[in-house]
Design a protein around this motif. Structure first.
Motif, mmCIF file in Angstrom:
data_model
loop_
_atom_site.group_PDB
_atom_site.id
_atom_site.type_symbol
_atom_site.label_atom_id
_atom_site.label_comp_id
_atom_site.label_asym_id
_atom_site.label_seq_id
_atom_site.Cartn_x
_atom_site.Cartn_y
_atom_site.Cartn_z
ATOM 1 N N PHE A 295 -38.043 6.625 -42.887
ATOM 2 C CA PHE A 295 -37.571 5.156 -42.626
ATOM 3 C C PHE A 295 -38.427 4.019 -43.354
ATOM 4 C CE2 PHE A 295 -36.330 7.679 -38.861
ATOM 5 C CZ PHE A 295 -34.931 7.071 -38.548
ATOM 6 N N THR A 296 -37.691 3.077 -43.757
ATOM 7 C CA THR A 296 -38.305 1.937 -44.258
ATOM 8 C C THR A 296 -38.757 0.944 -43.245
ATOM 9 O OG1 THR A 296 -36.022 0.918 -44.370
ATOM 10 C CG2 THR A 296 -36.814 2.151 -46.472
ATOM 11 N N PRO A 297 -39.834 0.342 -43.619
ATOM 12 C CA PRO A 297 -40.454 -0.519 -42.472
ATOM 13 C C PRO A 297 -39.404 -1.616 -42.284
ATOM 14 C CG PRO A 297 -42.268 -0.097 -44.173
ATOM 15 C CD PRO A 297 -41.055 0.414 -44.655
ATOM 16 N N ARG A 298 -39.385 -2.185 -41.179
ATOM 17 C CA ARG A 298 -38.405 -3.145 -40.827
ATOM 18 C C ARG A 298 -38.520 -4.759 -41.602
ATOM 19 N NH1 ARG A 298 -37.558 -3.855 -34.622
ATOM 20 N NH2 ARG A 298 -39.619 -4.459 -34.350
ATOM 21 N N LYS A 299 -37.664 -5.138 -41.929
ATOM 22 C CA LYS A 299 -37.782 -6.219 -42.943
ATOM 23 C C LYS A 299 -38.267 -7.444 -42.141
ATOM 24 C CE LYS A 299 -34.990 -9.353 -46.123
ATOM 25 N NZ LYS A 299 -33.577 -9.489 -46.503
ATOM 26 N N VAL A 300 -39.166 -8.222 -42.557
ATOM 27 C CA VAL A 300 -39.811 -9.345 -41.870
ATOM 28 C C VAL A 300 -39.389 -10.592 -42.388
ATOM 29 C CG1 VAL A 300 -41.981 -10.614 -41.307
ATOM 30 C CG2 VAL A 300 -41.740 -8.022 -41.585
ATOM 31 N N GLU A 301 -38.566 -11.515 -41.658
ATOM 32 C CA GLU A 301 -38.278 -13.067 -42.201
ATOM 33 C C GLU A 301 -39.381 -13.837 -41.914
ATOM 34 O OE1 GLU A 301 -35.578 -13.227 -44.003
ATOM 35 O OE2 GLU A 301 -34.787 -11.422 -43.891
#
Length: 344
Positions: A329-335
């Protein structure tokens, strides 16, 4: 340590927000196991409690392993709120919370939730009625104001503290914003900086990653943060934030085995608490969030939301683990651009 009356919480506690049709005991259990420090029930109608409505009464269910936990009530009538507080008192939670922030139409049109933001005098009277009717610490969750022209949270905070609340959680949007746009934490910071304010102030809105929790902590000076939508299907966010605060490093994303194990725990608790059919049916809304990021998951998900037996769902979950074994899993994108306001 942060204290809400006699309730001791860790430094910079992480609160699970009360969410309608989400924050039930099965969901709270997996959040507690993954680091939530203080949790609340789904909000409960004061009128429903008084009428002995089955759904409202069921929301009073709390368990020892959830503590500290608060029961949240809402309403627009002083007498009803006072009586509801007395009913809540008998179930012995750790605190009672008042919802003055729910923006949904069905609540607002009844003069409750965020509708009370239009009448601060009424908000004060309702709060005072609850404080006088319970032996429990009383807290409040609210928003900045009704709209951009009536942001009154600084006055609200002072007046609610004066009638006895022990903590205040503030969502950084107005009612008219609903959940659109970015949350503005500047007014929350002003409340926290007010020398008259002695109670803990918790910020809420847009916290969906460890970096944001740390940035907002340092920028706005709140005593803790409340997390809502970001925890749906991802209860690991609480421990991820704690680890990042402590070490400055990220925990790796949960593996497929870890995700499926939490799904299984959530499912079995749901069936145990609600019964077979409602437990299975209400769990269906969670699968998409838990399994987000997996390619070609549609067929598995379709089976999960159509099967009617726990054993068969468990079998599909085992198939998912096997099929995606080793998937990274890729880390969740942070906006980070949601920090759209300076702290001047």
């Amino acid at each position: 340590m942060v204290k809400i009356d006699n309730i001791q919480l860790p430094d910079f506690p992480l609160l699970l927000a009360p969410m309608e049709d989400v924050s039930d005991p099965p969901f709270r259990a997996v959040c507690k196991a993954n680091g939530a420090d203080l949790m609340y029930t789904e909000f409960i109608s004061s009128e429903g409690l008084i009428r002995d409505a089955i759904k409202s009464r069921q929301k009073l269910d709390i368990f020892e392993n959830e503590r500290p936990i608060g029961i949240q009530i809402f309403g627009g009538d002083e007498e009803a709120m006072a009586l509801a507080a007395k009913i809540v008192d008998t179930t012995q939670p750790d605190l009672v919370d008042i919802n003055f922030g729910c923006p949904v139409k069905k609540v607002v049109t009844k003069g409750a939730g965020a509708a009370v933001l239009k009448d601060v005098d009424l908000m004060v009277r309702l709060t005072k009625a609850v404080v006088k009717s319970t032996t429990l610490p009383v807290t409040v969750k609210t928003r900045l104001g009704w709209d951009a022209d009536t942001i009154n949270i600084e006055d609200v905070a002072e007046r609610l503290q004066d009638v006895g609340i022990k903590a205040l959680s503030i969502h950084g949007r107005t009612r008219c914003q609903l959940y659109k746009g970015s949350a503005d934490w500047n007014p929350i910071a002003k409340v926290k900086e007010n020398p008259r304010i002695k109670i803990p102030i918790f910020g809420n809105g847009d916290i969906d990653a460890p970096e944001k929790a740390v940035l907002y902590k340092n920028t706005y000076g709140v005593d803790g943060v409340m997390i809502g939508r970001a925890a749906i299907g991802y209860p690991w966010i609480f421990n991820e934030i704690k680890h990042y605060i402590k070490t400055g490093e990220h925990l790796p994303p949960p593996t497929i085995q870890q995700r499926v194990e939490v799904i299984r725990q959530h499912l079995h608790r749901s069936v145990e608490w609600k019964g077979l059919k409602p437990g299975i049916n209400e769990m269906r809304r969670h699968y998409t969030n838990y399994l987000k990021g997996l390619p070609n998951i549609k067929e598995f998900r379709l089976r999960l939301v159509t099967i009617t037996e726990v054993e068969q769902i468990d079998e599909v979950l085992r198939e998912i683990v096997k099929f995606y074994d080793g998937f990274q899993f890729t880390p969740r994108k942070v906006e980070m651009d949601t920090l759209a306001y300076s702290c001047d």
